[in-house]
Scaffold this active site. Structure first.
Site, mmCIF file in Angstrom:
data_model
loop_
_atom_site.group_PDB
_atom_site.id
_atom_site.type_symbol
_atom_site.label_atom_id
_atom_site.label_comp_id
_atom_site.label_asym_id
_atom_site.label_seq_id
_atom_site.Cartn_x
_atom_site.Cartn_y
_atom_site.Cartn_z
ATOM 1 N N ARG A 1 0.369 -1.097 0.099
ATOM 2 C CA ARG A 1 -0.298 -0.426 0.133
ATOM 3 C C ARG A 1 0.924 1.294 0.072
ATOM 4 N NH1 ARG A 1 -3.235 -3.254 -1.332
ATOM 5 N NH2 ARG A 1 -5.443 -3.264 -0.299
ATOM 6 N N GLU B 1 -3.509 7.488 -4.761
ATOM 7 C CA GLU B 1 -4.130 6.741 -6.372
ATOM 8 C C GLU B 1 -5.405 7.220 -6.378
ATOM 9 O OE1 GLU B 1 -3.644 2.739 -5.923
ATOM 10 O OE2 GLU B 1 -1.977 2.844 -5.388
ATOM 11 N N HIS C 1 -1.534 -0.034 -10.131
ATOM 12 C CA HIS C 1 -1.846 -0.984 -9.241
ATOM 13 C C HIS C 1 -2.072 -2.412 -10.297
ATOM 14 C CE1 HIS C 1 -4.242 -1.072 -5.379
ATOM 15 N NE2 HIS C 1 -3.388 -1.768 -5.098
#
Length: 334
Positions: free
Chosen positions: A246, A275, A296
């Site tokens: 993350r 993000e 991602h």
């Protein structure tokens, strides 16, 4: 709800066709056909009438939304491995069960982690871009052309030796890397022996001694900016950082500064602090070959998405059969 009624299941994003078809067969499923991200108000409206909400990692299900949920909402069956986007404690206070989809993303995420470990020091993205860019005329091989760094014989420090971290370690060992790790708890003696792994109870000490740092721990309040400015500066100037966990685990501003100043050699990132927004300074560093950026996609295989969908379905069916879902997330543990 009577036994014969199907639960109303609201799905926030488009899922693989095979998963959506099965959900339509089993539930009164409301699909997101065009995959448009749902707004706060749309989520609130859905939670006011649905029996089950199926959000993804991009949906922020905070305490405010949960407080607005209707009396029918009893289950949030998240289509994600982590639940850092859901206020599990607030859900528990409202009597809403939360589930996730663990243990199905391990191999794919570990594959992508190793891909970044290879891509950054071997300058794979730079090399591919030279041939793809018609403005450059490649003159052919030469002894000093596109020199990178060998990974075999180097040390990797894994931050978070859970399922994914262990899978990364197995792959890294096969590529000749020496395994070091930092974890809240030491792994079993059998796992350590099979990986020939060295445990560090001090993250600071490990960071100063390894050539690669792989971030594989979950996102929790305790791991926010775990890789802080101070800790990033402990890394060797010839070392590389890879993050497929993350974005918030790494202080992105501090990382950019370290890359710009040459305090570390490079980075491979699949996740970001804000993000889907990407810091323009990171994009510039990528254009200079100092960082490899991916959108991602660490778990982005059809197989993993179908496996995730199957877990969501099992959790919903188990819950409405009156049993405890196998992937229930307890308050205080996300």
């Amino acid at each position: 709800m009577t036994q014969r009624q199907k639960p109303t299941v609201y799905i926030t994003r488009k899922l693989p066709d095979i998963v959506e078809t099965r959900m339509r067969e089993l539930f009164d499923a409301e699909l997101n056909i065009d995959d448009t991200p749902r707004s706060h108000d749309e989520l609130a409206a859905a939670m006011a009438h649905a029996d089950v909400l199926v959000p993804t990692v991009t949906d922020r299900i905070d305490a405010g939304l949960i407080e607005q949920a209707g009396p029918r909402l009893k289950l949030i069956a998240s289509f994600s491995n982590g639940v850092d986007n859901i206020d599990v404690d607030a859900a528990a206070r409202r009597g809403i069960t939360v589930t996730n989809t663990p243990a199905v993303l391990t191999e794919d995420t570990a594959d992508m982690t190793l891909a970044l470990i290879l891509a950054v020091p071997r300058r794979l993205v730079e090399g591919a871009a030279i041939l793809a860019d018609r403005r450059h005329d490649w003159a052919g091989w030469s002894p000093n052309w596109m020199l990178g760094r060998r990974i075999s014989g180097k040390r990797i420090g894994i931050v978070g030796m859970g399922r994914i971290g262990t899978a990364v370690a197995r792959r890294a060992k096969a590529f000749g890397l020496s395994i070091h790790y930092h974890n809240r708890h030491r792994v079993s003696a059998e796992t350590e022996a099979s990986l020939e792994a060295t445990y560090w109870d001090s993250l600071d000490q490990m960071l100063a001694r390894v050539d690669f740092v792989s971030v594989n721990c979950p996102s929790t309040p305790a791991t926010y900016h775990l890789l802080s400015a101070r800790r990033l500066q402990l890394m060797q100037p010839t070392s590389y950082l890879v993050n497929t966990a993350r974005g918030g685990i790494v202080d992105e501003t501090a990382l950019i500064k370290c890359l710009r100043e040459g305090r570390i050699a490079g980075a491979g990132l699949d996740v970001y602090e804000n993000e889907p927004a990407i810091n323009p300074k990171l994009v510039k560093l990528a254009s200079e070959g100092k960082v490899v950026l991916l959108p991602h996609m660490g778990s982005a295989t059809l197989e993993s998405r179908v496996d995730m969908g199957e877990k969501v379905i099992i959790n919903i069916r188990t819950f409405f059969d009156g049993h405890r879902p196998p992937d229930r997330v307890l308050p205080g543990r996300n």
